[in-house]
Design a protein around this motif. Structure first.
Motif, mmCIF file in Angstrom:
data_model
loop_
_atom_site.group_PDB
_atom_site.id
_atom_site.type_symbol
_atom_site.label_atom_id
_atom_site.label_comp_id
_atom_site.label_asym_id
_atom_site.label_seq_id
_atom_site.Cartn_x
_atom_site.Cartn_y
_atom_site.Cartn_z
ATOM 1 N N UNK A 251 -6.094 14.665 100.502
ATOM 2 C CA UNK A 251 -6.260 14.017 101.803
ATOM 3 C C UNK A 251 -7.734 13.893 102.150
ATOM 4 N N UNK A 252 -8.009 12.983 103.049
ATOM 5 C CA UNK A 252 -9.370 12.839 103.566
ATOM 6 C C UNK A 252 -9.576 13.819 104.724
ATOM 7 N N UNK A 253 -10.826 14.006 105.096
ATOM 8 C CA UNK A 253 -11.129 14.873 106.236
ATOM 9 C C UNK A 253 -10.487 14.328 107.505
ATOM 10 N N UNK A 254 -10.422 13.006 107.622
ATOM 11 C CA UNK A 254 -9.800 12.390 108.792
ATOM 12 C C UNK A 254 -8.346 12.795 108.946
ATOM 13 N N UNK A 255 -7.597 12.783 107.857
ATOM 14 C CA UNK A 255 -6.185 13.174 107.907
ATOM 15 C C UNK A 255 -6.047 14.650 108.269
ATOM 16 N N UNK A 256 -6.935 15.476 107.748
ATOM 17 C CA UNK A 256 -6.910 16.909 108.067
ATOM 18 C C UNK A 256 -7.299 17.121 109.529
ATOM 19 N N UNK A 257 -8.332 16.433 109.990
ATOM 20 C CA UNK A 257 -8.792 16.568 111.381
ATOM 21 C C UNK A 257 -7.723 16.145 112.381
ATOM 22 N N UNK B 34 0.661 8.458 111.393
ATOM 23 C CA UNK B 34 1.112 9.778 111.841
ATOM 24 C C UNK B 34 1.416 10.658 110.635
ATOM 25 N N UNK B 35 1.571 11.936 110.889
ATOM 26 C CA UNK B 35 1.762 12.905 109.821
ATOM 27 C C UNK B 35 2.960 12.600 108.936
ATOM 28 N N UNK B 36 4.057 12.167 109.532
ATOM 29 C CA UNK B 36 5.270 11.883 108.749
ATOM 30 C C UNK B 36 5.043 10.785 107.715
ATOM 31 N N UNK B 37 4.126 9.903 108.007
ATOM 32 C CA UNK B 37 3.874 8.781 107.115
ATOM 33 C C UNK B 37 3.187 9.203 105.815
ATOM 34 N N UNK B 38 2.545 10.372 105.827
ATOM 35 C CA UNK B 38 1.916 10.862 104.595
ATOM 36 C C UNK B 38 2.953 11.209 103.544
ATOM 37 N N UNK B 39 4.227 11.188 103.919
ATOM 38 C CA UNK B 39 5.286 11.386 102.933
ATOM 39 C C UNK B 39 5.200 10.325 101.839
ATOM 40 N N UNK B 40 4.701 9.143 102.187
ATOM 41 C CA UNK B 40 4.516 8.090 101.180
ATOM 42 C C UNK B 40 3.546 8.540 100.091
ATOM 43 N N UNK B 41 2.486 9.231 100.475
ATOM 44 C CA UNK B 41 1.514 9.736 99.500
ATOM 45 C C UNK B 41 2.171 10.817 98.639
ATOM 46 N N UNK B 42 2.933 11.683 99.278
ATOM 47 C CA UNK B 42 3.644 12.736 98.540
ATOM 48 C C UNK B 42 4.653 12.141 97.570
ATOM 49 N N UNK B 43 5.350 11.091 98.008
ATOM 50 C CA UNK B 43 6.322 10.422 97.141
ATOM 51 C C UNK B 43 5.635 9.743 95.962
ATOM 52 N N UNK B 44 4.470 9.142 96.203
ATOM 53 C CA UNK B 44 3.715 8.522 95.113
ATOM 54 C C UNK B 44 3.281 9.594 94.120
ATOM 55 N N UNK B 45 2.771 10.709 94.631
ATOM 56 C CA UNK B 45 2.340 11.805 93.750
ATOM 57 C C UNK B 45 3.508 12.279 92.885
ATOM 58 N N UNK C 31 -4.360 12.481 91.221
ATOM 59 C CA UNK C 31 -4.339 12.927 92.618
ATOM 60 C C UNK C 31 -4.117 11.701 93.495
ATOM 61 N N UNK C 32 -3.173 11.823 94.420
ATOM 62 C CA UNK C 32 -2.869 10.773 95.385
ATOM 63 C C UNK C 32 -3.260 11.290 96.761
ATOM 64 N N UNK C 33 -4.261 10.676 97.366
ATOM 65 C CA UNK C 33 -4.769 11.132 98.663
ATOM 66 C C UNK C 33 -4.514 10.111 99.755
ATOM 67 N N UNK C 34 -4.276 10.623 100.956
ATOM 68 C CA UNK C 34 -4.070 9.774 102.118
ATOM 69 C C UNK C 34 -5.118 10.007 103.179
ATOM 70 N N UNK C 35 -5.347 8.993 103.988
ATOM 71 C CA UNK C 35 -6.346 9.093 105.042
ATOM 72 C C UNK C 35 -5.865 8.502 106.352
ATOM 73 N N UNK C 36 -6.806 8.104 107.173
ATOM 74 C CA UNK C 36 -6.485 7.597 108.516
ATOM 75 C C UNK C 36 -5.845 6.219 108.535
ATOM 76 N N UNK C 37 -5.623 5.637 107.368
ATOM 77 C CA UNK C 37 -4.908 4.376 107.309
ATOM 78 C C UNK C 37 -3.430 4.540 107.644
ATOM 79 N N UNK C 38 -3.020 5.793 107.764
ATOM 80 C CA UNK C 38 -1.651 6.096 108.180
ATOM 81 C C UNK C 38 -1.643 6.315 109.683
#
Length: 121
Positions: A36-42, A16-27, A7-14
């Motif tokens: 994802x973390x609660x922060x990314x969801x929030x 904006x939303x588009x940047x989470x594509x990096x996590x999706x690409x890694x996965x 599982x590859x999860x992303x959080x508030x270290x990103x």
């Protein structure tokens, strides 16, 4: 629930939303799933179905990549049973490193493209 191997999860270290594509690409590169973390969801960056933590899913993958996740207790409770935890965070004092088996101190915008390139071949 089926156990995900990776599982590859992303959080508030990103930023904006588009940047989470990096996590999706890694996965995709490692044959894993996205979390994802609660922060990314929030922040509205990703749907709550991907949330890992006390108010999300509890996961027990073989490998858990925590990308730009600080390591709040709420999140740690949902992923601490992973066999191997790899943390990527630019803050060397981030709490996630205490739970991690392997830590990469670095910016997710620099580290993830390198990991994706390495595994994506």
């Amino acid at each position: 629930m089926k156990k995900d191997e990776i599982i590859c999860s992303g959080g508030r270290g990103f930023k904006r939303t588009e940047d989470l594509q990096l996590v999706k690409d890694l996965a995709q590169a490692v044959g894993g799933s996205v979390g994802a973390s609660r922060g990314a969801v929030s922040m509205g960056w990703i749907d709550e179905q991907y949330q890992v933590g006390l108010t999300g899913r509890t996961v027990t993958p073989d490998i858990y990549f925590a990308c730009g996740i600080s390591g709040m207790n709420q999140h740690l409770a949902g992923m601490k049973e992973a066999s191997v935890i790899v943390a990527i965070n630019k803050n060397p004092k981030a709490a996630i490193f205490k739970a991690a088996d392997y830590g990469i101190v670095g910016d997710v915008y620099e580290v993830l493209p390198q990991l994706i390139e390495k595994w994506g071949k």
